[in-house]
Design a protein around this motif. Structure first.
Motif, PDB file in Angstrom:
ATOM      1  N   ASP A  29       0.846  -1.152  -0.119  1.00  0.00           N
ATOM      2  CA  ASP A  29       0.024  -0.268  -0.067  1.00  0.00           C
ATOM      3  C   ASP A  29       0.904   1.215  -0.117  1.00  0.00           C
ATOM      4  N   ASP A  34      -1.593   4.935   0.621  1.00  0.00           N
ATOM      5  CA  ASP A  34      -1.387   5.578   1.750  1.00  0.00           C
ATOM      6  C   ASP A  34      -0.305   4.590   2.817  1.00  0.00           C
ATOM      7  N   GLY A  35       0.138   3.467   2.582  1.00  0.00           N
ATOM      8  CA  GLY A  35       0.954   2.887   3.407  1.00  0.00           C
ATOM      9  C   GLY A  35       0.031   2.379   4.763  1.00  0.00           C
ATOM     10  N   ASP A  36      -1.196   2.015   4.749  1.00  0.00           N
ATOM     11  CA  ASP A  36      -2.000   1.482   6.000  1.00  0.00           C
ATOM     12  C   ASP A  36      -2.835   0.408   5.834  1.00  0.00           C
ATOM     13  N   HIS A  37      -2.667  -0.487   4.653  1.00  0.00           N
ATOM     14  CA  HIS A  37      -3.610  -1.387   4.425  1.00  0.00           C
ATOM     15  C   HIS A  37      -3.527  -2.467   5.458  1.00  0.00           C
ATOM     16  N   ARG A 173      -7.357   5.149  -3.868  1.00  0.00           N
ATOM     17  CA  ARG A 173      -6.254   5.933  -3.843  1.00  0.00           C
ATOM     18  C   ARG A 173      -5.284   5.469  -4.999  1.00  0.00           C
TER      19      ARG A 173
END
Ligand code: ADP
Ligand code: MG
Length: 205
Positions: A29, A34-37, A173
């Protein structure tokens, strides 16, 4: 195929697997989102696992609905409402049974996919979880033997994750990146594969 106790056990294993793969999912992610998955799903399925004891004597449908509501209410990202809807619809498809058979599973899987497509206004080929899940369901349906079908479903989901690397994201996103999303696997497709792997492992033994 699976009674309420087994379904609860599978959910617990999904929570463990998601926790283990949290960093890998988050890294995917980070590349196109946004790097939160991984963080999102670990929080959500962790909350589901924490509620399974309360649901010990519930029907399969009630357990799956509890999981869906918990995911919707604890996951901030897009994947919370999407997976939440999937589990809610799966629960509604199975209903008040305390034991689900392979046909119930296929109906629940189909309802889950329809729920994601509806909620996300998405279809196959948009670089989402659907690109792992739809080929998996098709493979499962095509095989007259459920156990074989489940093995083939996992393979189809793996191929689906690979396929997401080749296409452009048009939902979520990652769609903001335009062409730059090409070359990266979709995190949601990867988490869908992970969930299917756990289900197959638990059901096939
Ligand atoms: P967010 O994008 O809000 O940060 P996550 O990172 O938890 O949420 O989840 C992203 C994943 O959700 C994507 O990789 C994709 O698989 C899935 N997704 C996002 N939007 C949609 C949509 N409209 N329809 C289907 N799946 C989607
Ligand atoms: Mg994200």
């Amino acid at each position: 195929m699976a009674d309420s106790k087994k379904v609860a056990e599978v959910l617990r294993k999904i929570a463990q697997a998601v926790e283990q793969e949290k960093d890998a999912l988050t890294a995917l992610d980070r590349a196109i989102g946004d790097g939160d998955h991984g963080i999102n799903l670990a929080r959500g399925f962790g909350a589901v696992a924490a509620r399974l004891d309360e649901a010990a004597n519930a029907s399969v449908g009630a357990i799956l609905k509890m999981a869906g509501m918990t995911l919707v209410s604890t996951v901030g990202g897009a994947s919370g409402p999407l997976y939440g809807t999937a589990f809610l619809k799966a629960g509604a498809a199975v209903g008040e049974k305390t034991e689900m058979d392979s046909n119930d599973f296929i109906r629940a899987f189909d309802a889950a996919i329809a729920g994601i497509a509806m909620r996300g206004k998405a279809q196959q080929g948009e670089k989402t979880m659907l690109d792992a899940l739809i080929p998996a369901l098709n493979a499962l349906r095509e095989d007259p033997d459920f156990a074989n079908g489940l093995r083939r479903a996992v393979k189809a989901a793996e191929a689906g994750v690979e396929y997401t690397k080749t296409i452009l994201a048009t939902k979520g996103r990652a769609s903001y990146l335009g062409n730059r999303s090409i070359g990266h696997a979709d995190p949601g497709a990867a988490s869908s594969l992970l969930i299917l792997q756990v289900i197959a492992q638990e059901v096939l033994g």
